[in-house]
Scaffold this active site. Structure first.
Site, PDB file in Angstrom:
ATOM      1  N   HIS A  49      37.652  62.484  52.495  1.00  0.00           N
ATOM      2  CA  HIS A  49      37.283  61.500  53.567  1.00  0.00           C
ATOM      3  C   HIS A  49      38.510  60.527  53.794  1.00  0.00           C
ATOM      4  O   HIS A  49      39.049  59.693  52.929  1.00  0.00           O
ATOM      5  CB  HIS A  49      36.123  60.552  52.785  1.00  0.00           C
ATOM      6  CG  HIS A  49      35.879  59.466  53.309  1.00  0.00           C
ATOM      7  ND1 HIS A  49      34.270  58.942  53.687  1.00  0.00           N
ATOM      8  CD2 HIS A  49      36.625  58.207  53.858  1.00  0.00           C
ATOM      9  CE1 HIS A  49      34.205  57.816  54.380  1.00  0.00           C
ATOM     10  NE2 HIS A  49      35.657  57.326  54.028  1.00  0.00           N
ATOM     11  N   ASN A 101      37.852  55.429  60.017  1.00  0.00           N
ATOM     12  CA  ASN A 101      37.804  56.926  59.587  1.00  0.00           C
ATOM     13  C   ASN A 101      38.632  57.839  60.491  1.00  0.00           C
ATOM     14  O   ASN A 101      38.656  57.289  61.855  1.00  0.00           O
ATOM     15  CB  ASN A 101      36.531  57.454  59.308  1.00  0.00           C
ATOM     16  CG  ASN A 101      35.694  56.688  58.482  1.00  0.00           C
ATOM     17  OD1 ASN A 101      35.039  55.634  58.701  1.00  0.00           O
ATOM     18  ND2 ASN A 101      35.561  57.174  57.188  1.00  0.00           N
ATOM     19  N   HIS A 158      41.070  57.980  56.266  1.00  0.00           N
ATOM     20  CA  HIS A 158      41.265  57.169  57.250  1.00  0.00           C
ATOM     21  C   HIS A 158      42.549  57.115  58.169  1.00  0.00           C
ATOM     22  O   HIS A 158      43.437  57.436  57.332  1.00  0.00           O
ATOM     23  CB  HIS A 158      40.870  55.687  56.534  1.00  0.00           C
ATOM     24  CG  HIS A 158      39.575  55.283  56.378  1.00  0.00           C
ATOM     25  ND1 HIS A 158      38.933  54.403  56.902  1.00  0.00           N
ATOM     26  CD2 HIS A 158      38.850  55.567  55.336  1.00  0.00           C
ATOM     27  CE1 HIS A 158      37.564  54.127  56.375  1.00  0.00           C
ATOM     28  NE2 HIS A 158      37.731  55.127  55.428  1.00  0.00           N
ATOM     29  N   CYS A 197      37.092  48.887  55.789  1.00  0.00           N
ATOM     30  CA  CYS A 197      36.384  48.616  54.384  1.00  0.00           C
ATOM     31  C   CYS A 197      36.687  47.211  54.385  1.00  0.00           C
ATOM     32  O   CYS A 197      37.781  46.779  54.490  1.00  0.00           O
ATOM     33  CB  CYS A 197      37.057  49.298  53.317  1.00  0.00           C
ATOM     34  SG  CYS A 197      36.546  48.569  51.687  1.00  0.00           S
ATOM     35  N   ASP A 230      29.678  54.222  57.289  1.00  0.00           N
ATOM     36  CA  ASP A 230      31.109  53.530  57.087  1.00  0.00           C
ATOM     37  C   ASP A 230      31.692  52.684  58.517  1.00  0.00           C
ATOM     38  O   ASP A 230      32.258  51.643  58.059  1.00  0.00           O
ATOM     39  CB  ASP A 230      32.075  54.752  56.887  1.00  0.00           C
ATOM     40  CG  ASP A 230      33.238  54.165  55.844  1.00  0.00           C
ATOM     41  OD1 ASP A 230      33.337  52.955  55.720  1.00  0.00           O
ATOM     42  OD2 ASP A 230      34.212  55.245  55.669  1.00  0.00           O
TER      43      ASP A 230
HETATM   44 ZN    ZN Z   1      35.669  55.087  54.101  1.00  0.00          ZN
END
Ligand code: ZN
Length: 312
Positions: A207, A249, A209, A240, A16
């Site tokens: 998950h 993240n 951010h 992203c 990521d």
């Molecule tokens: Zn992510």
């Protein structure tokens, strides 16, 4: 507050995080960073992505990275695999787990995967059938699970429908991705409760951010809702490319620090982990967002004699 006494922390920075970087990080350096992570006690690593090298050139060396990294006993190396070709690459490279993703938002799914949610659900079924006879583990990841930068709130029924689809295909692990940092503690509690009620045998991972600065607050909301698995990235790397305003993240060292201070075990050596983040920082040549990597744990004390004092 009853929280789990052990949590699983899955490091996603190598995937990521690095997919967002403009410069290609050398394969040997990636391998050394991953070895540093496992040496610090991180067992679960999303190591890379088997996507088209044209779309994500930063991760074009996925197979070499998996071949080069040490795999200590108990470690689990996951890779993102968006299609059958990616899944075949993952199997050939002996990945332990494939992560198959789609978005809970129609417009984000279009931007990210260039197809409708319905079509993506069909693709997931194809992938599940393809790996049925193999030992590879499979995990479903739902992006924009807590909100979409184009559509706003996500209909809980859409989320449940996607999660149920994954479960019906034999996925026993699901990650809820807060792709653009739209989760809030009440939303985390509601969403987790809903999914646990309908799909009690699915292992949920969160998950987050830190786009709006409340990533770790959302972790605490997740813990309170009974979640014991979280994804984070070294130094807070990430973002992203297909979501406006997305930032890093939550940071792994900051998360580990918080868990340990709450009396929750992670099996991770924080000081060693900080060293890996500092190494990543020097590799990328810029300051990372992580805070504990700068300040150190709270009981890393400083010399009284050497500290400057106010004289004016
Ligand atoms: Zn992510």
């Amino acid at each position: 507050m009853t929280v789990p006494n052990h949590v699983e922390i899955i490091e996603v920075g190598m995937r990521d995080g690095l997919q967002m970087e403009t410069d290609f990080v050398d394969t040997a350096i990636k391998i050394a960073l991953i070895d540093g992570l496992t040496d610090a006690g991180i067992q679960h690593i999303e190591a890379t992505s088997f996507v088209s090298p044209r779309a994500v050139p930063q991760l074009a060396d996925a197979a070499q990275v998996l071949a080069g990294a040490k795999r200590p006993p108990g470690s689990r190396f996951a890779v993102l695999a968006p299609n059958i070709k990616g899944v075949e690459g993952a199997i050939a490279a002996h990945a332990d787990e494939i992560v198959v993703f789609l978005s809970a938002s129609e417009s984000h799914n279009q931007k990210n995967l260039n197809r409708s949610i319905e079509r993506s659900m069909h693709d997931v079924a194809e992938i599940a059938a393809h790996v049925q006879e193999t030992p590879i583990l499979k995990k479903g990841a739902i992006a924009c699970a807590f909100g979409c930068p184009f559509e706003g709130n996500i209909n809980p029924e859409t989320l449940l429908k996607i999660a149920t689809h994954f479960r019906s295909l034999g996925f026993q692990a699901l990650t809820l991705g807060d792709t653009t940092g739209m989760a809030t503690p009440p939303l985390v509690s509601q969403t987790v409760s809903m999914l646990r009620e309908h799909l009690p045998d699915v292992r949920l991972t969160l998950h987050f951010h830190n786009t709006r600065g409340i990533g770790l607050v959302n972790v605490v909301a997740g813990l309170n809702a009974g979640v014991d698995s979280f994804e984070s990235s070294l130094g807070g790397l990430g973002g992203c490319p297909f979501a406006p305003g997305a930032s890093g993240n939550i940071c792994t060292e900051d998360l580990v620090y918080l868990m340990h201070e709450m009396g929750i075990q992670t099996g991770i050596d924080l000081e060693k982990l900080i060293q890996v983040s500092l190494r990543m920082e020097s590799v990328l040549g810029r300051t990372l967002a992580g805070q504990v990597m700068k300040a150190g744990p709270r009981l890393r004390l400083h010399s009284y004699q050497n500290a400057a004092c106010a004289t004016g």
